[in-house]
Every structure is written in structure tokens, then in C-alpha cells.
Design a protein around this motif. Structure first.
Motif, PDB file in Angstrom:
ATOM      1  N   PHE A   1      -3.085  33.493  -2.417  1.00  0.00           N
ATOM      2  CA  PHE A   1      -3.736  34.319  -3.284  1.00  0.00           C
ATOM      3  C   PHE A   1      -5.244  34.538  -2.819  1.00  0.00           C
ATOM      4  CE2 PHE A   1      -5.826  35.181  -7.117  1.00  0.00           C
ATOM      5  CZ  PHE A   1      -6.872  34.657  -7.464  1.00  0.00           C
TER       6      PHE A   1
ATOM      7  N   HIS B   1      -8.660  36.635  -3.717  1.00  0.00           N
ATOM      8  CA  HIS B   1      -9.661  36.988  -4.590  1.00  0.00           C
ATOM      9  C   HIS B   1     -10.457  38.066  -4.103  1.00  0.00           C
ATOM     10  CE1 HIS B   1     -12.241  33.589  -3.898  1.00  0.00           C
ATOM     11  NE2 HIS B   1     -11.321  33.195  -3.714  1.00  0.00           N
ATOM     12  N   SER B   2     -11.306  38.784  -4.738  1.00  0.00           N
ATOM     13  CA  SER B   2     -12.524  39.447  -4.151  1.00  0.00           C
ATOM     14  C   SER B   2     -13.467  38.752  -3.622  1.00  0.00           C
ATOM     15  CB  SER B   2     -12.839  40.606  -5.028  1.00  0.00           C
ATOM     16  OG  SER B   2     -13.241  39.997  -6.482  1.00  0.00           O
ATOM     17  N   TYR B   3     -14.291  39.129  -2.719  1.00  0.00           N
ATOM     18  CA  TYR B   3     -15.494  38.680  -2.052  1.00  0.00           C
ATOM     19  C   TYR B   3     -16.436  38.219  -3.327  1.00  0.00           C
ATOM     20  CZ  TYR B   3     -19.499  38.108   0.778  1.00  0.00           C
ATOM     21  OH  TYR B   3     -20.441  37.598   1.449  1.00  0.00           O
ATOM     22  N   CYS B   4     -16.494  36.834  -3.243  1.00  0.00           N
ATOM     23  CA  CYS B   4     -17.554  36.246  -4.393  1.00  0.00           C
ATOM     24  C   CYS B   4     -18.001  35.077  -3.937  1.00  0.00           C
ATOM     25  CB  CYS B   4     -16.580  35.972  -5.579  1.00  0.00           C
ATOM     26  SG  CYS B   4     -17.655  35.379  -6.998  1.00  0.00           S
TER      27      CYS B   4
ATOM     28  N   ASN C   1     -19.902  31.461  -3.125  1.00  0.00           N
ATOM     29  CA  ASN C   1     -20.286  30.431  -3.909  1.00  0.00           C
ATOM     30  C   ASN C   1     -21.037  29.501  -3.388  1.00  0.00           C
ATOM     31  OD1 ASN C   1     -18.426  28.485  -2.722  1.00  0.00           O
ATOM     32  ND2 ASN C   1     -16.751  29.981  -3.522  1.00  0.00           N
ATOM     33  N   TYR C   2     -21.209  28.284  -3.999  1.00  0.00           N
ATOM     34  CA  TYR C   2     -22.233  27.136  -3.122  1.00  0.00           C
ATOM     35  C   TYR C   2     -21.656  27.050  -1.898  1.00  0.00           C
ATOM     36  CZ  TYR C   2     -24.942  23.045  -3.053  1.00  0.00           C
ATOM     37  OH  TYR C   2     -25.447  21.778  -2.688  1.00  0.00           O
ATOM     38  N   PHE C   3     -20.296  26.844  -1.664  1.00  0.00           N
ATOM     39  CA  PHE C   3     -19.862  26.641  -0.403  1.00  0.00           C
ATOM     40  C   PHE C   3     -19.558  27.541   0.635  1.00  0.00           C
ATOM     41  CE2 PHE C   3     -19.489  22.462  -1.995  1.00  0.00           C
ATOM     42  CZ  PHE C   3     -18.953  22.434  -3.538  1.00  0.00           C
ATOM     43  N   SER C   4     -20.054  28.813   0.539  1.00  0.00           N
ATOM     44  CA  SER C   4     -19.579  30.090   1.030  1.00  0.00           C
ATOM     45  C   SER C   4     -20.420  29.822   2.384  1.00  0.00           C
ATOM     46  CB  SER C   4     -19.877  31.382   0.567  1.00  0.00           C
ATOM     47  OG  SER C   4     -19.110  31.566  -0.410  1.00  0.00           O
ATOM     48  N   LEU C   5     -19.686  29.935   3.487  1.00  0.00           N
ATOM     49  CA  LEU C   5     -20.382  30.044   4.962  1.00  0.00           C
ATOM     50  C   LEU C   5     -21.292  31.213   5.149  1.00  0.00           C
ATOM     51  CD1 LEU C   5     -17.644  28.983   7.280  1.00  0.00           C
ATOM     52  CD2 LEU C   5     -19.287  27.402   6.084  1.00  0.00           C
TER      53      LEU C   5
ATOM     54  N   ASP D   1     -22.709  33.039   2.528  1.00  0.00           N
ATOM     55  CA  ASP D   1     -23.753  32.976   1.880  1.00  0.00           C
ATOM     56  C   ASP D   1     -25.004  32.112   2.454  1.00  0.00           C
ATOM     57  OD1 ASP D   1     -25.272  32.175  -1.122  1.00  0.00           O
ATOM     58  OD2 ASP D   1     -25.032  34.066  -0.393  1.00  0.00           O
ATOM     59  N   ILE D   2     -24.715  31.066   3.145  1.00  0.00           N
ATOM     60  CA  ILE D   2     -25.646  30.245   3.558  1.00  0.00           C
ATOM     61  C   ILE D   2     -26.260  30.771   5.042  1.00  0.00           C
ATOM     62  CG2 ILE D   2     -25.727  27.804   5.104  1.00  0.00           C
ATOM     63  CD1 ILE D   2     -23.638  26.962   3.016  1.00  0.00           C
ATOM     64  N   LEU D   3     -25.266  31.573   5.581  1.00  0.00           N
ATOM     65  CA  LEU D   3     -26.020  32.383   6.818  1.00  0.00           C
ATOM     66  C   LEU D   3     -26.927  33.409   6.406  1.00  0.00           C
ATOM     67  CD1 LEU D   3     -22.760  32.056   9.032  1.00  0.00           C
ATOM     68  CD2 LEU D   3     -24.965  30.804   9.312  1.00  0.00           C
TER      69      LEU D   3
ATOM     70  N   TYR E   1     -26.123  40.356   8.091  1.00  0.00           N
ATOM     71  CA  TYR E   1     -25.761  40.153   6.478  1.00  0.00           C
ATOM     72  C   TYR E   1     -26.384  41.133   5.517  1.00  0.00           C
ATOM     73  CZ  TYR E   1     -23.704  35.813   8.426  1.00  0.00           C
ATOM     74  OH  TYR E   1     -22.775  35.065   9.178  1.00  0.00           O
TER      75      TYR E   1
END
Lengths: 191, 203, 218
Positions: free
Chosen positions: B5, B7-10, B12-16, B18-20, B104
Motif C-alpha cells: 500500500f 500513500h501520498s507523500y506525507c 511525519n514524526y519519523f520521516s527521515l 523531514d528530519i533532514l 530539500y
């Protein structure tokens, strides 16, 4: 700058998205050390007097949160990969990969196995359904396969037993082969 | 091959990613002195961060410090999100080398708008339009098998991922059209694992 | 052997509803498509799933009793395989969403009435145990070694939520008039989607229409 060690963990996972690298005990320990040091500093500052070093406390707290995020994200993303392995490798992880997992991760995997098995057994009013099979819409009943590794005897659903030897070709029912094809033991021939 | 499954790019807290993305740096001006943390400014030997100092801080630190009840730092927008550069992007976004300017670009830009700077909505508009312009080129490349590596290298991380997805989708479509979906394969993880095993043995 | 393969058999779905197996299969296939293309977990279809299982068992039993060299046996076996594939894929997709959005789904479901829940009893148990497994892992490896003020697992902060603002392709199963979707304001004319017309829309605007059967995701 704070949070550098936490960042190292993130970069490690980002560098090799297909592989589970060895569990980085060392860096994790350093992240936790930094977190505890930051907390101690803050506690001392706050003990001294109210509003003392307001800014410093904020800096350290933000760094604490950042470290926590990096650490949990590291664990979370590794677990995700391990979870995927249940669906790709089956319930037994190859020893080379297991070597890179820490003990809690192995336990997580075993627990996941159990939770999944319980769920699958209860599907359809206790009928049970193995969701790791039937991954593709079936197009034919029998398929031609080549055996890539010596596997030995393999018993199929109908009770027939076939001996799978490396290099040989077989015409077998689709269903029983699926698992072995996914595991790379058989190769589906279509042309 | 049935894929998991998606899902579209979203983030979250654990996203690598987003952290970078939140590790990107911004120029900050210190407005309240910070005792004992002079180490954050590598250009000074000071034990404390003195009011008026300007230094680069990662966004994950700069943002909370700019939102405190008594503001600790004020944040300046990076050059590539400022008006002058926005105009360049509006003129022709597709020629810009984002890998050099901001790996980014979109994520970081979105985070920056949280600062509620007076330029925030202009930045939002710019990001959207730049993305639309560049996406057109991306789709073209993915459909027509662009093999010019230098072009692909000028993409930011999000665009690279989209490009690879498009490429993969095209491959899958062609496979489906020619041989149907009935061929079963070893799972990707297994294939990669075996390749690595062989490589290790060969050494 | 029944040449229609039992698909015309009637089954009782509930006390006041009898449908043919063919209709159950169609409902299952539609639910499968919806689940595949929806970004969030949809209400469970345990009635349909259980019913289909009964039917498959019955059909399999019938097949065993028949002369195996009859070519129709192979064809019917294939049909059973295909039904099983749809069931499998449907439940697998649901499971993947449950694993991904665990905390969010459990929370949302706890606010719903028991007969409106999205998780089936089996899925609920799975979700709770899965959530426990992850939280305990975090606790064991990291959280308990952290300073006191950040030790607690913060569910709200760390919740992974589905992106309801994804775009989906859909088909109107019946003509729907007077639609006011998200993103439209008071000056916009209400939309009409004619039966069998296809559209692309923001999921959050059409979610309720998908769940009540007016729209079908494709």
C-alpha cells in the motif's frame, strides 16, 4: 552543535534504503549520553534561580527533543524494514540479516509473527487465511519453474511430493510454488 | 508484482526526509543572551552567546527559539527564498540546479513559512509554481527515458524520488502490456540479499 | 456439476437480506478497489468476508467430489483462486494501513459506536497488540534510558496519520446531485456527477460519499 550524533543515525539509514545496517549501539549510547548531559545542565540552571538562563534552557530542551526524535525515528524505520521481512522472507530471517539486528528487534519480529499468525488464523470465522500467499492475480493453474537451489523434498497441498534439484525444470501447480518463488528458490519461466 | 500500500507523500514524526529537511541552516540573530552555550557559535571563544551575534543554526533549533515568549533569536530567510531569487524561479524554474541550492527545497520552504514572515505567502506561491514548472519537465523525462545524468542531478530530493517513481511506473506499464502480470518473481529484498551474499563470497 | 458454479446461489447476508453469491462477490470487489485506492482505512466488511469464505469452502468441497479429469474442474479451481486472491489482497491492504496508522485508527475507532466501527474484532486485537509491540520496543531500547522529562511515549506527537488530502480517481455509481465538495465556496454552483461518469477529486471532500456507496474509487 547538539544533535549531531542523532543525525548520524538518520544519515546511516538514508544512505542505504535497501539494507538493514548493523544496529548502531555505539552511536545510540552517545545520543543518550548527550541527552542526559543536557538534562542535567538544565536541572542545575533551573535549581539556581527562576528564569536564570531562560534562553539556555530552551536551547537544551530543543536539543533534547531533537535527539529523541532522531533516536525514535532510527528505531521506527528499522522496525519497518524488519516488518517487511516477514512478508518477503517468511517467518525465518536469514542469519546474515539477523546478525545486524539487536536482541530487542529479534524479539519484536517474533512477537509480530505471533500477532500476525493469530490474526490470520481468525479470518473468515476461524477459517484462517495465509495472507502472505496469493500475492498476484492467478493467470494459470500450472506453471513452469526452474529450480535455482537444491531444496530437496517438497510436499504440496494435495500430498504429492516432488524433489527439487538445482538446475531442473518442473511443471507444478501455481499455488504451492508461490512461496518458493518469492524466496528465490524457484524461478518462474514464462517464455 | 503487487506492491505494498502506497500513500501520498506525507512527512511525519519519523520521516527521515523531514528530519533532514529541518537540519537545513538559517541565519539567526541572538536577541537574548544565552549563558554557557557560546560553543554554538564556532567563530567566537566566548562562553556565552552575546546579544547581537549572528550565527547559522539548524532550523529545528532556530524555529522554537524564535517562538518563545521572549524571543531568543530572530530568523532571516535564506537567500534562495528571498524576493530576488523568487523572481528568478518565477521566470524559469526548470533551469535551476536545486541540488546545489537546496536538496530539500520544497520541504524546507514549507517549514520556513511557519515563521510567519511577511513573505510567507509569496514563498508558498513560489514553491507551488516552481514545482508545477519543474514537474512538467520531470514527467517528460520519465516518459521519454531521459538518460542525461547531469539533468537528473539538478533535481532536489523530492523531485528525484518522483522521477524514479515515474520511471518505475513506466517500466511496469510496459511489462504489463507485453507479458501480462502473471510472472512471479522473487521478492526484491531476497534478490538484493542474494546479490550481496554473492558479492561478499567473491571477495 | 452445477454449471453456474454456485454463483447464483442465494445467501442470507443478514436477517432481512438475501443476495446471490455473485452479488456478494461484486460487493467484495468494489470494497477491495475502494480500500486499495483510499488513503485511510474504510469500514470493515466482515459480513461479506465471512460469507465469501463459507461459499469458497462449499465450492471447494463440491469440486473434490467431482471427476478430476473434467476440464471444468480446472476452470472452477481458477475461479476459486481468483476469489481468494481478491480476499487476500483486500485484507492485506487493510492490514498495511492498520500497521502504518495504528495509533490514529485505534483512537478514531474508540470514538465510534460499536456497530459503526471500522476495525473488525480480529483487526482491533491485531492493532492493539501491534501498537503495544512497537511502544514496548521504544521503551525498552531507548525511552527508559532517556531523561525523565522526555521518557514518556507521546502518542499525540508521534501519531502517523493518513494523508486525507490525496487525490483519488472515482466513478459515480449513481447520479449524485447538489454536491458541495471541500474547496468550493458559497458562490460555487453545486456539482452534479452523472452515473458512471469518472472524476478526480480531493479525497477528503468525497470520503463520505465513498463510504456510503455513492462513489466508487478506481
Amino acid at each position: 552543535m547538539f544533535g549531531q550524533k542523532g543525525l548520524e543515525l538518520i544519515k546511516e539509514l538514508n544512505r542505504t534504503p535497501d539494507v538493514l545496517p548493523p544496529f548502531n549501539d555505539d552511536v545510540i549510547r552517545q545520543v543518550l549520553e548527550e541527552m542526559n548531559a543536557l538534562f542535567e545542565q538544565n536541572r542545575m540552571d533551573l535549581d539556581k534561580e527562576k528564569d536564570a538562563n531562560y534562553a539556555g534552557v530552551h536551547v537544551r530542551h530543543a536539543s533534547l527533543e531533537r535527539n529523541r526524535r532522531c533516536l525514535l525515528a532510527y528505531l521506527y524505520n528499522r522496525i519497518n524494514k524488519i516488518r517487511q521481512m516477514r512478508w518477503e522472507f517468511g517467518s525465518i530471517i536469514p542469519p546474515e540479516i539477523k546478525y545486524n539486528m539487536c536482541e530487542p528487534e529479534v524479539q519484536w519480529f517474533n512477537n509480530y509473527n505471533k500477532i500476525l499468525a493469530t490474526y490470520m488464523r481468525g479470518i473468515g470465522n476461524k477459517h484462517g487465511l495465509n495472507l502472505t500467499l496469493d500475492r498476484q492475480p492467478p493467470k494459470e493453474l500450472y506453471i513452469e519453474v526452474r529450480c535455482l537451489e537444491d531444496y530437496g523434498e517438497y510436499e504440496m497441498d494435495n500430498g504429492d511430493v516432488v524433489t527439487l534439484r538445482k538446475g531442473n525444470m518442473y511443471l507444478l501447480p501455481r499455488g504451492p510454488c508461490e512461496q518458493l518463488i518469492r524466496q528465490g528458490i524457484l524461478q518462474h519461466i514464462t517464455d | 508484482m503487487e506492491t505494498r500500500f502506497k500513500h501520498s507523500y506525507c512527512p511525519n514524526y519519523f520521516s527521515l526526509e523531514d528530519i533532514l529537511a529541518t537540519q537545513e541552516r538559517v541565519l539567526c540573530k541572538v536577541e537574548k543572551s544565552v549563558h554557557g552555550l557560546g560553543c554554538l557559535d564556532q567563530s567566537t571563544e566566548n562562553e556565552d552567546l552575546v546579544v547581537g551575534t549572528t550565527l547559522q543554526l539548524p532550523f529545528w533549533l532556530a524555529f522554537p527559539l524564535s517562538q518563545t515568549r521572549v524571543r531568543v533569536v530572530s530568523v532571516e530567510l535564506p537567500k534562495i527564498y528571498k524576493e530576488a531569487f523568487r523572481e528568478v524561479l518565477t521566470a524559469d524554474a526548470s533551469i535551476v540546479d536545486l541540488s546545489k541550492l537546496g536538496r530539500y527545497f520544497y520541504e524546507f520552504g514549507s517549514h520556513l513559512t511557519k515563521l510567519n514572515h511577511r513573505d510567507s505567502s509569496a514563498i508558498n506561491t513560489m514553491l507551488m509554481n516552481a514545482f508545477k514548472d519543474r514537474l512538467r519537465v520531470l514527467i517528460d523525462w520519465a516518459q521519454n527515458l531521459c538518460t542525461d545524468i547531469s539533468k537528473v542531478q539538478r533535481l532536489d530530493t523530492l523531485e528525484k524520488e518522483l522521477y524514479l517513481e515515474g520511471f518505475k511506473a513506466r517500466k511496469e506499464l510496459i511489462a504489463w502490456l507485453s507479458e501480462g502480470s502473471s510472472k512471479m518473481c522473487a521478492s526484491e529484498m531476497v534478490v538484493n540479499h542474494k546479490k550481496r551474499k554473492r558479492a561478499v563470497v567473491d571477495i | 456439476m452445477d454449471s453456474s458454479f454456485g454463483l447464483d446461489n442465494e445467501v442470507a447476508l443478514s436477517d432481512d437480506e438475501t443476495v446471490t453469491v455473485q452479488q456478494v462477490l461484486e460487493t467484495l470487489e468494489n470494497a477491495w478497489l475502494n480500500e486499495k485506492f483510499s488513503p485511510e482505512l474504510l469500514p470493515h466488511q466482515t459480513d461479506i468476508v465471512d460469507c465469501m469464505f463459507e461459499q469458497i469452502s462449499g465450492m471447494e468441497e463440491n469440486l473434490e467430489k467431482v471427476d478430476q479429469s473434467d476440464i471444468r474442474v480446472e476452470i472452477h479451481r481458477m475461479e476459486l483462486d481468483r476469489i481468494r486472491y481478491v480476499l487476500s489482497s483486500f485484507l492485506r491492504t487493510r492490514l498495511e494501513k492498520i500497521e502504518e496508522f495504528c495509533t490514529h485508527i485505534i483512537e478514531e475507532d474508540s470514538t465510534r459506536d460499536p456497530d459503526e466501527r471500522y476495525l473488525s474484532p480480529g483487526e482491533k486485537k491485531f492493532a492493539e497488540e501491534f501498537q503495544n509491540n512497537i511502544e514496548q520496543h521504544f521503551e525498552r531500547v531507548a525511552l527508559r534510558h532517556m531523561p525523565l522529562n522526555v521518557q514518556k511515549y507521546d502518542r499525540q506527537l508521534m501519531k502517523v496519520e493518513p494523508n486525507l488530502k490525496s487525490y483519488v480517481f472515482l466513478r459515480a455509481r449513481s447520479t449524485a446531485e447538489g454536491l458541495m465538495l471541500e474547496g468550493m465556496d458559497d458562490t460555487d454552483e453545486p456539482l452534479t456527477m452523472v452515473k458512471d461518469s469518472q472524476h478526480m477529486a480531493l479525497y477528503s471532500g468525497v470520503a463520505s460519499l465513498v463510504k456510503n456507496g455513492t462513489l466508487q474509487l478506481i
